[in-house]
Design a protein around this motif. Structure first.
Motif, mmCIF file in Angstrom:
data_model
loop_
_atom_site.group_PDB
_atom_site.id
_atom_site.type_symbol
_atom_site.label_atom_id
_atom_site.label_comp_id
_atom_site.label_asym_id
_atom_site.label_seq_id
_atom_site.Cartn_x
_atom_site.Cartn_y
_atom_site.Cartn_z
ATOM 1 N N LEU A 18 0.883 -1.317 0.005
ATOM 2 C CA LEU A 18 -0.058 0.023 -0.068
ATOM 3 C C LEU A 18 0.847 1.216 -0.120
ATOM 4 O O LEU A 18 0.697 2.225 -0.711
ATOM 5 C CB LEU A 18 -1.047 -0.034 1.153
ATOM 6 C CG LEU A 18 -1.930 1.171 1.242
ATOM 7 C CD1 LEU A 18 -2.712 1.419 0.127
ATOM 8 C CD2 LEU A 18 -2.473 1.013 2.539
ATOM 9 N N LEU A 19 2.091 1.155 0.849
ATOM 10 C CA LEU A 19 2.625 2.393 0.925
ATOM 11 C C LEU A 19 3.439 2.592 -0.450
ATOM 12 O O LEU A 19 3.391 3.817 -0.976
ATOM 13 C CB LEU A 19 3.795 2.136 1.820
ATOM 14 C CG LEU A 19 3.599 2.112 3.466
ATOM 15 C CD1 LEU A 19 4.702 1.609 4.071
ATOM 16 C CD2 LEU A 19 2.747 3.391 3.727
ATOM 17 N N CYS A 20 3.725 1.517 -1.248
ATOM 18 C CA CYS A 20 4.546 1.615 -2.416
ATOM 19 C C CYS A 20 3.435 2.228 -3.501
ATOM 20 O O CYS A 20 3.740 3.213 -4.255
ATOM 21 C CB CYS A 20 4.953 0.416 -2.818
ATOM 22 S SG CYS A 20 6.450 -0.129 -2.300
ATOM 23 N N GLU A 21 2.337 1.788 -3.401
ATOM 24 C CA GLU A 21 1.453 2.245 -4.556
ATOM 25 C C GLU A 21 0.994 3.574 -4.306
ATOM 26 O O GLU A 21 0.993 4.608 -5.072
ATOM 27 C CB GLU A 21 -0.332 1.701 -4.262
ATOM 28 C CG GLU A 21 -1.043 2.084 -5.167
ATOM 29 C CD GLU A 21 -2.469 1.197 -5.039
ATOM 30 O OE1 GLU A 21 -2.727 0.050 -5.007
ATOM 31 O OE2 GLU A 21 -3.607 2.205 -4.792
ATOM 32 N N LEU A 22 0.849 4.275 -2.932
ATOM 33 C CA LEU A 22 0.511 5.713 -2.776
ATOM 34 C C LEU A 22 1.731 6.419 -3.294
ATOM 35 O O LEU A 22 1.542 7.443 -3.747
ATOM 36 C CB LEU A 22 0.165 5.763 -1.226
ATOM 37 C CG LEU A 22 -1.233 5.192 -0.925
ATOM 38 C CD1 LEU A 22 -1.541 5.214 0.719
ATOM 39 C CD2 LEU A 22 -2.384 5.966 -1.775
ATOM 40 N N ALA A 23 2.924 5.992 -2.718
ATOM 41 C CA ALA A 23 4.269 6.552 -3.137
ATOM 42 C C ALA A 23 3.985 6.946 -4.704
ATOM 43 O O ALA A 23 4.371 7.936 -5.143
ATOM 44 C CB ALA A 23 5.507 5.968 -2.671
ATOM 45 N N MET A 24 3.574 5.851 -5.388
ATOM 46 C CA MET A 24 4.042 5.954 -6.804
ATOM 47 C C MET A 24 2.913 6.527 -7.390
ATOM 48 O O MET A 24 3.196 7.522 -8.355
ATOM 49 C CB MET A 24 3.797 4.365 -7.250
ATOM 50 C CG MET A 24 4.216 4.197 -8.677
ATOM 51 S SD MET A 24 6.368 4.001 -8.580
ATOM 52 C CE MET A 24 6.588 3.857 -10.337
ATOM 53 N N ARG A 25 1.632 6.625 -6.826
ATOM 54 C CA ARG A 25 0.746 7.463 -7.355
ATOM 55 C C ARG A 25 0.733 9.055 -7.282
ATOM 56 O O ARG A 25 0.660 9.853 -7.985
ATOM 57 C CB ARG A 25 -0.762 6.989 -6.804
ATOM 58 C CG ARG A 25 -1.202 5.486 -7.804
ATOM 59 C CD ARG A 25 -2.482 4.875 -7.026
ATOM 60 N NE ARG A 25 -3.451 5.881 -6.617
ATOM 61 C CZ ARG A 25 -4.430 5.756 -5.723
ATOM 62 N NH1 ARG A 25 -4.567 4.746 -4.814
ATOM 63 N NH2 ARG A 25 -5.321 6.628 -5.656
ATOM 64 N N ARG A 26 1.379 8.894 -6.190
ATOM 65 C CA ARG A 26 1.737 10.564 -5.550
ATOM 66 C C ARG A 26 2.646 11.198 -6.644
ATOM 67 O O ARG A 26 2.524 12.052 -7.339
ATOM 68 C CB ARG A 26 2.267 10.617 -4.194
ATOM 69 C CG ARG A 26 1.325 10.771 -3.219
ATOM 70 C CD ARG A 26 2.087 10.929 -1.908
ATOM 71 N NE ARG A 26 3.423 11.636 -2.032
ATOM 72 C CZ ARG A 26 3.344 13.000 -2.063
ATOM 73 N NH1 ARG A 26 2.200 13.562 -1.596
ATOM 74 N NH2 ARG A 26 4.352 13.914 -2.198
ATOM 75 N N GLU A 27 3.468 10.328 -6.774
ATOM 76 C CA GLU A 27 4.732 10.838 -7.787
ATOM 77 C C GLU A 27 4.125 10.794 -9.249
ATOM 78 O O GLU A 27 4.611 12.027 -9.945
ATOM 79 C CB GLU A 27 5.868 9.631 -7.854
ATOM 80 C CG GLU A 27 7.085 10.368 -8.618
ATOM 81 C CD GLU A 27 8.253 9.246 -8.463
ATOM 82 O OE1 GLU A 27 8.884 9.312 -7.553
ATOM 83 O OE2 GLU A 27 8.269 8.379 -9.352
ATOM 84 N N ALA A 28 3.512 9.923 -9.852
ATOM 85 C CA ALA A 28 2.817 10.071 -10.940
ATOM 86 C C ALA A 28 1.946 11.239 -10.912
ATOM 87 O O ALA A 28 1.650 11.874 -12.139
ATOM 88 C CB ALA A 28 2.222 8.753 -11.301
ATOM 89 N N ALA A 29 1.182 11.701 -9.991
ATOM 90 C CA ALA A 29 0.548 12.880 -10.168
ATOM 91 C C ALA A 29 1.061 14.175 -9.790
ATOM 92 O O ALA A 29 0.385 15.079 -9.706
ATOM 93 C CB ALA A 29 -0.678 12.747 -8.877
ATOM 94 N N GLY A 30 2.430 13.947 -9.692
ATOM 95 C CA GLY A 30 3.124 15.257 -9.548
ATOM 96 C C GLY A 30 3.213 15.833 -8.379
ATOM 97 O O GLY A 30 3.348 17.192 -8.103
ATOM 98 N N LEU A 31 2.819 15.142 -7.243
ATOM 99 C CA LEU A 31 2.884 15.672 -5.920
ATOM 100 C C LEU A 31 4.086 15.517 -5.107
ATOM 101 O O LEU A 31 4.073 15.684 -3.912
ATOM 102 C CB LEU A 31 1.743 14.800 -5.384
ATOM 103 C CG LEU A 31 0.353 15.092 -5.721
ATOM 104 C CD1 LEU A 31 -0.871 14.188 -5.098
ATOM 105 C CD2 LEU A 31 -0.196 16.484 -5.821
#
Lengths: 249, 249
Positions: free
Chosen positions: A161-174
């Motif tokens: 879950l942590l990886c997913e959120l980290a990755m999605r955050r990054e992809a969203a430019g956050l």
DNA sequence: CGAATCGTTGATTCAACTCAACGCGAGTGG
DNA sequence: CCACTCGCGTTGAGTTGAATCAACGATTCG
């Protein structure tokens, strides 16, 4: 309260062009969708199970999450939404919501009438494809959650879950994937991962002691991305991030 | 091998009209989609993770299932498809499959080129809505599976899967919900429910001893729908069966 | 300052897993 | 036609990962 061509919807147009570029007409159509900006307090409901959905909701800031109750009073969080997510595409063609959507933190969202979104989807095929695609990517994430909860132990599952959120955050430019705020209680993490709050506490402690993550209050940092990813059995393919930031996960 | 206006696609047109009627042009378009009928042996792959999907697949007879592998060699089945399901809508706009699709039994399917399906979806909005809606309903089922695996114990969880399959079968017009063949090994049931084969065996025995189900070889009968539904904490809302058979579950 | 919420830790229990053995029916080949 | 294998189902015994129960800190907030 309705705006036209508002700057509020610029990030939405960008997000929808992530998979394949929208044509100019479609971008213009998105930008000029009538919408209402609303603010929610933590815990406030955006939608309840059984409601007839009326809006598509674009998250401007803050976090929201989707959950279902089960018979014995338990709760399962089935997705977590970050700024830039266009939620409630899931409800766009369904008569009655099968889940609840709640604000996790203070959150600002733009709400657009469902009929407007659907009509535009079919008026502009490049937009329609982007919207449909977004909903399919969310479905892909659901599938991964099924696999995560069904077949990984607490340590892998939590790391995932942590990886997913980290990755999605990054992809969203956050921001970079190394550090991010995770404003969830351990109770909520448990409800997202099919575990109890107590066990989440112990699992986070383990990940911390192993040097995979760092914690302070409500924020989590990835101390060692490679190790965390390995512990999580994480690969980013299911996020279908084609065209977004870097994919090296 | 390609046909036009084949009777093979009649059930597909009917299925897609389940939520809201298709207009006449859309029905004609569906019926005349070029397609190939193919037969698969049990265990044969229709699609592998990492493949670029080329077809949409309509199940004519037999069962198929979708699954993902996890790092330690485990497998999680994320959906089960029965005749009348239009699978691989999930892949329709995604570049690379994030899961495998395999035949569970001998199965016959009609395969239609993805581009044809997508183009028709935007040429005929009533068809486009129906296709999009189908993919959203599948997503809703994924969410329920997350909740089922994450928050219900083995007994409820197993009962829930039986209820879902019974209900979907009935809605698809494949016969009453009381008796149906469930051609899955206990190993496969375990992989679908996040349990081990041994525990599935014990759980089925429990459900049998309690008088909720009856078993013979590979077929399961519902001995007491009301009790099974209660044990499963099952409500059919998430299947979004508006317009289909009866909903009294 | 008190109340409330959330996090932390220990002790104990239990649901599900693992390991292992055996039964059984369906092929299959000599 | 029998012997053999093979896959699957069944059952028991022992183990374990996560839940439960319970207590206590820490932090925030009115």
């Amino acid at each position: 309260m309705a705006h036209s061509g508002s700057i509020v919807l610029t990030p939405l147009a960008e997000r929808l062009g992530r998979g394949a570029p929208l044509d100019a007409m479609a971008v213009a159509a998105v930008m000029s969708m009538p919408h209402v900006v609303r603010n929610f307090e933590p815990g406030q409901y955006l939608l309840r199970e059984g409601d007839r959905p009326q809006f598509c909701t674009f998250v401007l800031s803050g976090f929201t999450f989707r959950h279902k109750f089960v018979g014995d009073g338990g709760r399962q969080i089935v997705s977590i939404h970050i700024p830039g997510d266009f939620i409630d595409l899931q409800n766009v063609l369904l008569d009655e919501s099968d889940h609840n959507i709640q604000a996790l933190t203070v959150a600002a969202v733009a709400q657009i009438d469902i009929d407007v979104v659907v009509d535009l989807a079919f008026a502009h095929p490049s937009l329609g494809r982007a919207l449909w695609r977004e909903s399919l990517i969310e479905a892909s994430i659901f599938r991964e959650w099924v696999a995560n909860i069904g077949r990984r132990d607490a340590r892998s599952r939590t790391a995932h879950l942590l990886c997913e959120l980290a990755m999605r955050r990054e992809a969203a430019g956050l921001g970079a994937r190394a550090t991010f705020e995770l404003p969830m209680t351990q109770e909520q993490l448990g409800d997202a991962l099919g575990l109890t709050a107590v066990h989440i506490n112990r699992t986070l402690k383990t990940l911390h002691d192993e040097g995979l993550i760092a914690r302070s209050k409500r924020s989590v940092s990835v101390a060692d991305w490679g190790k965390l990813r390995d512990a999580a059995d994480f690969t980013s393919g299911y996020l279908h991030l084609r065209g977004s930031a870097n994919l090296n996960a």
